[in-house]
Design an enzyme around this catalytic site. Sequence first.
Site, PDB file in Angstrom:
ATOM      1  N   LYS A 119      43.283  17.721  -3.493  1.00  0.00           N
ATOM      2  CA  LYS A 119      42.943  18.458  -2.143  1.00  0.00           C
ATOM      3  C   LYS A 119      43.552  19.864  -2.391  1.00  0.00           C
ATOM      4  O   LYS A 119      44.378  20.364  -1.485  1.00  0.00           O
ATOM      5  CB  LYS A 119      43.907  17.649  -1.023  1.00  0.00           C
TER       6      LYS A 119
ATOM      7  N   ASP B 233      46.881   5.543  -3.607  1.00  0.00           N
ATOM      8  CA  ASP B 233      47.190   4.224  -2.775  1.00  0.00           C
ATOM      9  C   ASP B 233      46.326   4.094  -1.723  1.00  0.00           C
ATOM     10  O   ASP B 233      45.850   2.936  -1.626  1.00  0.00           O
ATOM     11  CB  ASP B 233      48.668   4.377  -2.176  1.00  0.00           C
TER      12      ASP B 233
END
Length: 369
Positions: free
Chosen positions: A192, A249
């Site tokens: 990101k 995750d």
Amino acid sequence: MTVTPSTKKIAILPGDGIGKEVIAEARELLELYREKGGLPLDLWDLDLGADRYLNDGTTMPDDVLADIHRSSAVLLGALGDPRVPDQRHAREILFGIRFGCDLYANVRPVRPLADSLVPLKNKRAEQIDFVVFRENTEGLYADIGGQLRRGTADEIAISEDVNTRKGVERIIVAAFEHAKTTGKTRVHMADKSNAMRHAHDLWQRVFREVSGRYPGIEGEHMYIDALCLKVVQAPEAFQVIVTNNLFGDIVTDLAAALQGGLGMAASANVHAADPSRVAMFEPVHGSAPMLAGKDAANPFAAFLTVGMMLSHLGWPAEERRIEETVVRALTLGRCTSDVGGALGTKAVGAFVRGEIGRSLDAFRSMLGG
Ligand code: NAD
Ligand code: IPM
Ligand code: MN
């Protein structure tokens, strides 16, 4: 048992909730492999988890961790219990092993085992086959941060995102090495960096650099949000995905949905640069407290995880045997309700072991044994 140099000591850590139920089935499968398959396995049961923590305050003792270091593998169920609201025991046990044994690569394959498990319109199982390399020792999981003026209107809460050059480089290298050894042609890196410019700029630079060392493999960058969209719209575009701890995750729960749910998703935690070191194997799912004690949890993720573990320990044919048996169980409907069957955890476990036991017998008699 006689412990020879080739004996593999396996720590069995069922943990909490359905972890206990699926690992009980997986442990019996390992016993079958020891008794019938002749695998030299030394099974070491660890009583760690919420019950133990609530009983005597123990989470992960130093001497147990030291013995784990000297073992071949850990088979873990899941940790998390509503009676421990801050989940301290879960973090100390799970991260105690992941961080303590420096298992920096959390490897999570995404490959549905039947068309019926794929929830996407017009997609077949064969179109989905990728593996996620999740960084497993740093990022936002590094437990650096703090709280100030807790419980007041002026409260400040900080969790630091720790990204080291060494940590970023070794997980990206692990992803490219995996691509190279398995004949894959593309590695996606998801970050990101448009918002988290300091830490993820490091990922960008290291990814480009490592990518340059693997001329036959295309390195492609995607922002994690766009990658999530594409994983659902066009999963066939992916072969290997490498990303940080938190994004890994999240994206692996999303990807588990493409495989038929969390009851089907297996994983390995390894020190990829040195596979001779202890590694930990666990289904991707958690302790599912709402499902616990009902004999309803799907044990396939745990069985497939045993397959990954046996392959890692040098018996890759057993991973294939376990996978083929799970496929057969799915085809015959001998499975739990989350994947279209009507059996309980124990009955599914008994079916799988029965099939594997017969297959091991057939193999032995073929060899004249
Ligand atoms: P979860 O994975 O336990 O459950 C999410 C959903 O998937 C639930 O609907 C559950 O019923 C279903 N599910 C999970 N495993 C299944 C199985 N084997 N068969 C059928 N259905 C299954 O996630 P959660 O509810 O967010 O977390 C519960 C607890 O587990 C929390 O304390 C969490 O921190 C912990 N957790 C631990 C681990 C781990 O130890 N590795 C992993 C994930 C979550
Ligand atoms: C997982 C789990 C754990 C994680 C939790 C229980 C801390 O969700 O293994 O996927 O976030 O790593
Ligand atoms: Mn998770």
